[in-house]
Design an enzyme around this catalytic site. Structure first.
Site, PDB file in Angstrom:
ATOM      1  N   ASP A  19       0.875  -1.181   0.000  1.00 36.86           N
ATOM      2  CA  ASP A  19       0.000   0.000   0.000  1.00 36.86           C
ATOM      3  C   ASP A  19       0.910   1.228   0.000  1.00 36.86           C
ATOM      4  OD1 ASP A  19      -2.433   1.570   0.352  1.00 36.86           O
ATOM      5  OD2 ASP A  19      -1.835   1.864   2.426  1.00 36.86           O
ATOM      6  N   SER A  20       0.277   2.391  -0.143  1.00 38.69           N
ATOM      7  CA  SER A  20       1.053   3.630  -0.058  1.00 38.69           C
ATOM      8  C   SER A  20       1.533   3.867   1.376  1.00 38.69           C
ATOM      9  CB  SER A  20       0.190   4.808  -0.496  1.00 38.69           C
ATOM     10  OG  SER A  20      -0.941   4.902   0.342  1.00 38.69           O
ATOM     11  N   GLY A  52      -3.124   9.106  -3.661  1.00 41.15           N
ATOM     12  CA  GLY A  52      -4.417   9.514  -4.207  1.00 41.15           C
ATOM     13  C   GLY A  52      -4.435  10.839  -4.935  1.00 41.15           C
ATOM     14  N   CYS A  82      -4.266  -1.445  -1.977  1.00 41.87           N
ATOM     15  CA  CYS A  82      -4.434  -0.011  -2.156  1.00 41.87           C
ATOM     16  C   CYS A  82      -5.345   0.167  -3.368  1.00 41.87           C
ATOM     17  CB  CYS A  82      -3.068   0.621  -2.409  1.00 41.87           C
ATOM     18  SG  CYS A  82      -3.140   2.354  -2.889  1.00 41.87           S
ATOM     19  N   THR A  84      -6.018   2.934  -4.988  1.00 44.27           N
ATOM     20  CA  THR A  84      -5.433   3.826  -5.991  1.00 44.27           C
ATOM     21  C   THR A  84      -4.459   3.046  -6.870  1.00 44.27           C
ATOM     22  OG1 THR A  84      -5.554   5.522  -4.268  1.00 44.27           O
ATOM     23  CG2 THR A  84      -4.369   6.093  -6.273  1.00 44.27           C
ATOM     24  N   GLU A 161      -4.528   9.182   9.120  1.00 43.64           N
ATOM     25  CA  GLU A 161      -3.117   9.213   9.524  1.00 43.64           C
ATOM     26  C   GLU A 161      -2.971  10.006  10.827  1.00 43.64           C
ATOM     27  OE1 GLU A 161      -0.123   8.110   7.876  1.00 43.64           O
ATOM     28  OE2 GLU A 161      -1.204   7.014   6.313  1.00 43.64           O
ATOM     29  N   CYS A 210     -11.045   3.017  -0.264  1.00 48.28           N
ATOM     30  CA  CYS A 210      -9.669   3.352   0.085  1.00 48.28           C
ATOM     31  C   CYS A 210      -9.368   2.547   1.337  1.00 48.28           C
ATOM     32  CB  CYS A 210      -9.544   4.847   0.365  1.00 48.28           C
ATOM     33  SG  CYS A 210      -7.943   5.304   1.076  1.00 48.28           S
ATOM     34  N   HIS A 212      -7.527   3.015   3.709  1.00 46.30           N
ATOM     35  CA  HIS A 212      -7.391   3.784   4.952  1.00 46.30           C
ATOM     36  C   HIS A 212      -8.739   3.956   5.660  1.00 46.30           C
ATOM     37  CE1 HIS A 212      -3.382   5.136   3.708  1.00 46.30           C
ATOM     38  NE2 HIS A 212      -3.253   5.786   4.848  1.00 46.30           N
TER      39      HIS A 212
END
Ligand code: DGL
Length: 319
Positions: A19-20, A52, A82, A84, A161, A210, A212
């Site tokens: 993932d990012s 993103g 992820c 994206t 985050e 997403c 997250h």
């Protein structure tokens, strides 16, 4: 070479997940729960997060670099945890990878179509994911009578985050109301602005497009309404991983303890270690740092074929 010994070696190889950043751990955690015998290498491209807001072509390059790094480590499957990167690169990575590659969009779309009764499905995701149209396409391929309402909610990544860093308590269950990470009141305002238009669309299902977003599922649900099914693709993706591994005779059923490795491009290894430990509910020891310079050296076409030829010459997995 004895085929049976090759298969045994292949089965015990780890799964590569990337993932990012730490969002993909919502998927990693589900894979660990559903497939407790599998070892895993998790890669978080924290230094280049967020993906993103980047062009899809740029994200595709990053995804190729990370795929090559994971192949170098010797993985038996790659999970693009992820949305994206899935939107940007799934088809391409499938073409270049000698091991099975699974993304998160099709499983999320499938779970949404299963859950909806009025066929009005909302999708939220990063700007790049929403602009790619990948969810609408995937949902309509499964049921062309579905109507998809998509909205980019880019600041949710930042909210997650920040929330994780403010919170630091273990997360029991991402979807359970009690486990929501701390969200500042100012962020709740942003969330309301994003989600208010979707409330007028009579959706009965909302895809968290997403990886997250499951961390803030309770906040999203409280704004969008508790009658709306909230879909995270993590569970369905983990089921796909199990099915693909079983189909290729790569499922690890050994009772030997699996090992998990964590790698990041992030510069603050302690921060990555703490967040990973908190999200996965286990103590992560010594995450590895991978430099961008090294990753970039794996990104061009020559490097791709070099990695692939090394891979196919080694004691590999795929028969
Ligand atoms: N977790 C990533 C996804 O699923 C997005 C976060 C980012 O923008 O990097 O799309």
């Amino acid at each position: 070479m004895n085929t049976e010994s090759v298969d045994t070696a292949a089965v015990s190889l780890p799964i590569g997940v990337f993932d990012s950043g730490i969002g993909g751990m919502t998927v990693a955690r589900e894979i660990m729960q559903q497939l407790p015998h599998e070892s895993m290498i998790y890669f978080g491209d924290t230094q280049r997060c967020p993906y993103g807001s980047r062009r899809l072509s740029e994200v595709r390059e990053y995804a190729i670099q990370i795929t090559n790094w994971l192949l170098e480590q010797g993985v038996k499957a790659i999970i693009i945890a992820c949305n994206t990167a899935t939107a940007a690169a799934l088809d391409h990575i499938r073409q270049i990878s000698p091991v099975p590659v699974i993304g998160v969009i099709e499983p999320g779309a499938r779970a949404a179509v299963k859950a909806t009764t009025n066929l009005n499905i909302g999708v939220i995701g990063t700007q790049a994911t929403i602009d790619s149209g990948a969810y609408s396409q995937s949902i309509r391929e499964i049921n062309n009578e579905a109507t998809v309402f998509s909205t980019a909610t880019p600041r949710f990544v930042e909210i997650v985050e920040a929330g994780l860093r403010l919170d630091r308590s273990p997360l029991e269950d991402f979807i359970a109301p009690v486990a929501s990470i701390y969200v500042r009141p100012a962020f709740q305002e942003i969330a309301r602005d994003y989600l208010e238009p979707l409330k007028r669309c009579n959706i009965d299902t909302l895809v968290l497009g997403c990886t997250h977003y499951p961390f803030i599922a309770p906040m999203i649900s409280s704004i969008i309404g508790s009658h709306v099914n909230i879909i995270s693709s993590a569970e369905e993706t983990a089921r796909d991983v199990a099915a693909v591994l079983a189909d290729r005779s790569l499922l690890n059923t050994s009772s030997r303890r699996p090992y998990h490795r964590f790698a990041t491009t992030g510069l603050d290894l302690e921060d990555f270690r703490l967040l990973s430990s908190m999200v996965l509910g286990m103590t992560i020891v010594a995450p590895e740092q991978v430099s961008l310079e090294y990753l970039e050296s794996l990104g061009d076409a020559t490097a791709v074929s070099e990695v692939l030829s090394t891979y196919s010459e080694s004691a590999t997995p795929i028969t």
